[in-house]
Enzyme design. Structure first.
Site, PDB file in Angstrom:
ATOM      1  N   HIS A  40       9.428  19.561  17.500  1.00  0.00           N
ATOM      2  CA  HIS A  40       7.859  19.496  17.087  1.00  0.00           C
ATOM      3  C   HIS A  40       7.333  21.136  17.908  1.00  0.00           C
ATOM      4  CE1 HIS A  40       3.618  18.779  16.993  1.00  0.00           C
ATOM      5  NE2 HIS A  40       3.597  18.404  17.634  1.00  0.00           N
ATOM      6  N   HIS A  44       1.874   8.133  18.600  1.00  0.00           N
ATOM      7  CA  HIS A  44       3.322   8.154  17.779  1.00  0.00           C
ATOM      8  C   HIS A  44       4.429   9.660  19.316  1.00  0.00           C
ATOM      9  CE1 HIS A  44       0.508  12.292  18.392  1.00  0.00           C
ATOM     10  NE2 HIS A  44       1.656  13.002  18.316  1.00  0.00           N
ATOM     11  N   ASN A  67       1.005  -0.934  -0.238  1.00  0.00           N
ATOM     12  CA  ASN A  67      -0.281   0.241  -0.555  1.00  0.00           C
ATOM     13  C   ASN A  67       1.168   1.432   0.046  1.00  0.00           C
ATOM     14  OD1 ASN A  67      -2.675  -1.641   1.063  1.00  0.00           O
ATOM     15  ND2 ASN A  67      -1.940  -1.700   2.881  1.00  0.00           N
ATOM     16  N   HIS A 117       3.293  20.977  26.126  1.00  0.00           N
ATOM     17  CA  HIS A 117       4.749  20.636  24.561  1.00  0.00           C
ATOM     18  C   HIS A 117       5.850  21.990  24.500  1.00  0.00           C
ATOM     19  CE1 HIS A 117       1.259  18.624  22.407  1.00  0.00           C
ATOM     20  NE2 HIS A 117       2.507  18.525  21.657  1.00  0.00           N
ATOM     21  N   HIS A 168       1.800  13.193  13.448  1.00  0.00           N
ATOM     22  CA  HIS A 168       1.387  13.003  14.445  1.00  0.00           C
ATOM     23  C   HIS A 168       0.071  12.379  14.138  1.00  0.00           C
ATOM     24  CE1 HIS A 168       4.599  16.056  16.590  1.00  0.00           C
ATOM     25  NE2 HIS A 168       4.981  15.774  15.136  1.00  0.00           N
TER      26      HIS A 168
END
Ligand SMILES: O=C(O)C(=O)c1ccccc1S
Ligand SMILES: [Mn+2]
Length: 259
Positions: free
Chosen positions: A80, A74, A63, A209, A70
């Site tokens: 990031h 993950h 495929n 984050h 993300h």
């Protein structure tokens, strides 16, 4: 000659150690994070068949995948986030492989989250966990067990209301404590991202984050089966694809734990 690694395999074969798969299935139904419309968002997963034992490929099946870095279970690399953009070894292809393996500290807040989907972990709660299970060691993965992965319906999993998503995460002070006082590898969550659903409204926005990646730490999102892990004693192996200049990657997250 027997060594600790042959002993590990012997114990896996004997069933005294087990492998726990902390990874969600990855496919067209995998929920992806939705950002406010003023921002670009990540696409969902599409899988386009190239051939399946047919004229385009009589003896093989394969495929083409189309998805964001993300997506699903993950890995978040420090690059990031803008706070991590200048750090050394901050990308999927440059992080030393040793940093993909670490002990797991599982903090179970599932009862709190059942009562409040916007629950945020605090330093006080972390220290209460440490009083029972010992200090979080440097280089640990801190895994936040919320049982959110049991929300099998994508709409329930994303839990978007009129004022945006509602899902648990970390108070800014907890992220700072874990990154700077405990020097963890990073944090892992069951939710779609390592920040709480309402984190876009926090100051600063998406504080986990901002803090974790600014400190060179990692994130693991959309984990499952944390209820199969002990509070301490498991080792997590979380190695992202070696994507050149990669900000993150879908990955298979495995834990080795006492049976
Ligand atoms: O890293 C992610 O998958 C994630 O949660 C995220 C991505 C981009 C912008 C905001 C967030 S909050
Ligand atoms: Mn991410």
């Amino acid at each position: 000659m027997s060594n600790i690694l042959t002993q590990l395999v012997e114990e896996l074969n004997a069933g005294t150690l087990k492998v726990v798969d902390l990874t969600q299935p990855l496919g067209p139904n995998t929920p992806v994070i939705g950002l406010p419309p003023i921002f670009a968002s990540s696409p969902g997963v599409t899988i386009e068949q190239i051939s399946r034992y047919d004229e385009p490929g009589p003896g093989w099946y394969w495929n083409t995948l189309h998805l964001g870095e993300h997506t699903g279970t993950h890995f978040d690399a420090p690059v990031h986030w803008i706070t991590g953009k200048e750090l050394a070894d901050n990308r999927c292809d440059t992080i030393p492989a040793r940093r993909f393996v670490g002990p797991a500290c599982v903090i179970d807040v599932s009862a709190d989250v059942a009562a409040d989907p916007d629950f945020l972990l605090t330093p006080e709660r972390i220290e209460a966990w440490e009083a029972e299970h010992g200090r979080i060691p440097a280089g640990a993965w801190v895994l936040l067990r919320t049982d959110w992965s049991q929300r099998s319906d994508p709409a329930d999993f994303l839990n978007v209301g009129a004022d945006g998503p509602h899902s648990p995460g970390f108070h800014k002070s907890a992220s700072e404590f874990l990154a700077h006082q405990r020097d963890v590898l990073g944090v892992g969550v069951e939710t779609v991202g390592t920040d709480a659903g309402q984190a876009g409204t926090f100051d600063p926005p998406f504080p986990n984050h901002a803090t974790m990646h600014g400190a060179g730490k990692f994130g693991l999102a959309s984990l499952c089966n944390l209820d199969q892990l002990p509070a301490t004693g498991a080792v997590v192996i979380a190695a992202p694809l070696k994507i050149v200049d990669g900000s993150g990657s879908p990955l298979r997250v495995l834990a080795i734990a006492p049976a």
